[in-house]
Design an enzyme around this catalytic site. Sequence first.
Site, short mmCIF file in Angstrom:
data_model
loop_
_atom_site.label_atom_id
_atom_site.label_comp_id
_atom_site.label_asym_id
_atom_site.label_seq_id
_atom_site.Cartn_x
_atom_site.Cartn_y
_atom_site.Cartn_z
N ILE A 140 0.91 -1.14 0.00
CA ILE A 140 0.00 0.00 0.00
C ILE A 140 0.95 1.19 0.00
O ILE A 140 1.62 1.46 1.00
CB ILE A 140 -0.93 0.01 1.23
CG1 ILE A 140 -1.85 -1.20 1.21
CG2 ILE A 140 -1.72 1.32 1.26
CD1 ILE A 140 -2.70 -1.36 2.45
N PRO A 141 1.07 1.89 -1.15
CA PRO A 141 2.16 2.86 -1.33
C PRO A 141 1.96 4.19 -0.60
O PRO A 141 1.77 5.24 -1.22
CB PRO A 141 2.17 3.05 -2.85
CG PRO A 141 0.76 2.83 -3.26
CD PRO A 141 0.24 1.75 -2.34
N CYS A 142 2.06 4.16 0.70
CA CYS A 142 1.88 5.37 1.51
C CYS A 142 2.94 6.41 1.20
O CYS A 142 2.72 7.60 1.42
CB CYS A 142 1.85 5.03 2.99
SG CYS A 142 3.23 4.05 3.56
N HIS A 143 4.08 5.99 0.66
CA HIS A 143 5.14 6.95 0.32
C HIS A 143 4.71 7.88 -0.82
O HIS A 143 5.29 8.93 -1.01
CB HIS A 143 6.43 6.21 -0.06
CG HIS A 143 6.33 5.38 -1.30
ND1 HIS A 143 5.66 4.16 -1.32
CD2 HIS A 143 6.78 5.59 -2.55
CE1 HIS A 143 5.73 3.65 -2.54
NE2 HIS A 143 6.40 4.50 -3.30
N ARG A 144 3.66 7.52 -1.54
CA ARG A 144 3.16 8.34 -2.65
C ARG A 144 2.12 9.36 -2.21
O ARG A 144 1.58 10.09 -3.03
CB ARG A 144 2.57 7.44 -3.74
CG ARG A 144 3.60 6.52 -4.37
CD ARG A 144 3.00 5.59 -5.40
NE ARG A 144 4.02 4.67 -5.88
CZ ARG A 144 3.75 3.44 -6.34
NH1 ARG A 144 2.51 3.01 -6.39
NH2 ARG A 144 4.73 2.66 -6.75
#
Length: 187
Positions: A140-144
């Site tokens: 789940i790409p929370c860095h984006r």
Amino acid sequence: MQQAMHHYLIFETSGGFCGIAWNDVGITRFQLPTSSAEATERLLLRRIPGAEAAKPTAAVAEAVAAVKRYFSGEPTDFSTVKVDLAGQDAFFRQVYDAARQIGWGHTTTYGALAKQLGVGPEAARDVGQAMAKNPVALIIPCHRVLAAGNKIGGFSAPGGSTSKQRMLELEGVSLARPKPVQQSLDF
């Protein structure tokens, strides 16, 4: 009610040592890279005590291969990786579903994600809390997901916002201000 058995694997990528944990439903935890297998294992087991090291299932092995491709700089899509978010708040699960649709090299903000979910801008902080508690970062790409004004914001993984920025740069996203095209005259 008996809790599902967790298994885990620590593995090396070009970005460092990662950890992944799973049960019969899907991936339950992902540990972003640290500099040592021991540190990664310690961080992962802190969140899933009692998990046992194991050979990955075919689905987990595919996810591990995708993580290795990601940290080698290859565009990677984790949106179809099966995860188990049991025990997560219902709103957080909505946030995670929306975040999973943000593709390689793209970003959004906490506020834009809140708006996409049909809640007001005051929910941007709740979106931020969901990102901070994301159990499967990268998948789940929370860095984006960025702060207002496309600022880097926080990042609860090892290395903090510096790691977030490196991951975004790996995807070709630059948050640095562009250099002026015209040079000043020095007279």
